[in-house]
Structure formats: C-alpha cells, structure tokens
Scaffold this active site. Structure first.
Site, PDB file in Angstrom:
ATOM      1  N   CYS A   1       0.840  -1.214   0.000  1.00 52.70           N
ATOM      2  CA  CYS A   1       0.000   0.000   0.000  1.00 52.70           C
ATOM      3  C   CYS A   1       0.865   1.251   0.000  1.00 52.70           C
ATOM      4  CB  CYS A   1      -0.899   0.028   1.228  1.00 52.70           C
ATOM      5  SG  CYS A   1      -2.046  -1.347   1.313  1.00 52.70           S
TER       6      CYS A   1
HETATM    7  C1  BEZ Z   1       0.578  -4.631   1.879  1.00 49.73           C
HETATM    8  O1  BEZ Z   1       0.056  -3.569   1.543  1.00 49.73           O
HETATM    9  O2  BEZ Z   1       1.777  -4.780   1.844  1.00 49.73           O
HETATM   10  C2  BEZ Z   1      -0.267  -5.773   2.347  1.00 49.73           C
HETATM   11  C3  BEZ Z   1      -1.452  -5.548   3.019  1.00 49.73           C
HETATM   12  C4  BEZ Z   1      -2.197  -6.625   3.459  1.00 49.73           C
HETATM   13  C5  BEZ Z   1      -1.763  -7.918   3.232  1.00 49.73           C
HETATM   14  C6  BEZ Z   1      -0.578  -8.127   2.516  1.00 49.73           C
HETATM   15  C7  BEZ Z   1       0.174  -7.062   2.078  1.00 49.73           C
END
Ligand code: BEZ
Length: 211
Positions: A45
């Site tokens: 994200c």
């Molecule tokens: C991420 O944004 O890195 C992420 C968020 C939730 C689960 C896996 C990765």
C-alpha cells in the site's frame, strides 16, 4: 449485491485527510478513481500511494480526481502519510478516506470475507461525470496495482464516451481504434474523416479520432 458497470456509484459522506467528503459533490463534473487499501502501514500500500501521488499530472490532464480509502482512522493516516513521503519521495496530493466505521467499504463491497474479515481487497472503481461506474477491478492484497493500466483504461473510456469507437487488445493512446459494429460503412465514412480499414465486415479500424 456487488456494484456492477453502469450502476450509479453509491454516494456517501466520510472523513478524509482533506476533510469531510460528500462523494458526488466532490466528483463534480470530473471523472473519479476510488481505490481501497487493505491496511495502513503495510508495504505494498505504501508503494501504491506514492506511485499514485507521482501520477497526479497524468490524472489532472484527463480531468480525473483520485481518492484512496483505508479502513483505519484519520490519526493513523496522518502518521502513515509522513512515512509515504519519506520512503516514496512523494507527498500525498489526493484525499485518503478514513473509513474506520467501514461505511464506504461496505457500500462498495470492498471487504471480501473469504479473503479477510477486516482488511479490504484492492478495489478500483472508475466513475464518470454522470456518477456511473465505468470500470471495476479487484486485486488481492498481495499484488500491487498497475496504475499505468488505470490511466490506459481512462483514455479508452474517455475516447469511447466521445466517439463511436472501441479500443483493441493492449491499445495505447495514439494507436488505431475499432469502429463500433453498430455503425454502418456509410455512417463510418461520415464519422471518421481519416477513413477506416475493413479487415472483416465486423472488424474495421480507424486512426484515433482525436489525434
Ligand atoms: C501490503 O500492503 O503490503 C499488504 C497488506 C495486506 C496484506 C498483505 C500485504
């Protein structure tokens, strides 16, 4: 019931990093991209938000407003935004909804319980100035989105909204388009002064009309 293409995008009022947002009023006469993030302070994200901030000029050029969503509270967003600026070299230049009560994520079906009860999936909604949903995409949490593809789809949608064309596989702005099958050859001659090529009666191509 999931949101389908052609539906009116649900309206809402929700807090964001740029104050309270009344969604339809905020969209105004623009196009909009609403996209959700599973959770704050997560690596994928973080990279996505930095990348979208760097594409602001591209979205502006197309009269598109961008808005993110995370089901975390505003206080958490404020700290995370500092990290995004520090690690991605880009300051957030669009609002991020603080959907802690899951009002918007529920309205838009962004939580898929068989993937996670608490996180949203990576949803993308492209919404037209008529407030109708023009595109939906859903990615899993583990895959960062391709925002060049989002821009490519916006180019195609905006072209199709103005001209009687569709765009072929892997089309990019500037390349030949497809004459809609509902248009007769006589009509096509009038509509496409640059001409068209009839590969098959149902497959006719024309140079991009607004180039
Ligand atoms: C991420 O944004 O890195 C992420 C968020 C939730 C689960 C896996 C990765």
């Amino acid at each position: 019931m999931s949101i389908q293409l052609g539906d009116t995008a649900p309206d809402f009022v929700q807090d964001s990093t740029e104050g309270k947002i009344q969604f339809h009023e905020w969209i105004g006469a623009s196009w909009a991209v609403l996209f959700s993030h599973p959770k704050n302070y997560t690596p994928v994200c973080t990279t996505e938000l930095g990348a979208v901030a760097k594409l602001k000029k591209e979205f502006d050029k197309r009269h598109v407003k961008v808005i993110g969503l995370s089901v975390d509270p505003l206080t958490s967003h404020e700290g995370w935004l500092k990290d995004i600026e520090e690690t991605q070299g880009a300051k957030l230049n669009f609002p991020l909804l603080a959907d802690a009560d899951k009002k918007v994520s529920s309205l838009y079906g962004m939580i898929h319980p068989n993937a996670s009860d608490t996180f949203t999936v990576r949803s993308v909604f492209i919404i037209g100035p008529d407030k109708k949903v023009k595109l939906t995409i859903t990615y899993p949490a583990s895959t960062g989105r391709n925002f060049d593809e989002v821009l490519r789809v916006i180019d195609s949608l905006q072209l199709a909204a103005e001209f009687k064309v569709a765009t072929p596989v892997n089309w990019r702005d500037g390349q030949d388009c497809i004459v809609l099958p509902s248009i007769s050859n006589d009509e096509a001659k009038k509509l496409f002064p640059k001409g068209f090529t009839e590969v098959k009666p149902y497959l006719r191509t024309t140079p991009q009309p607004n180039r």
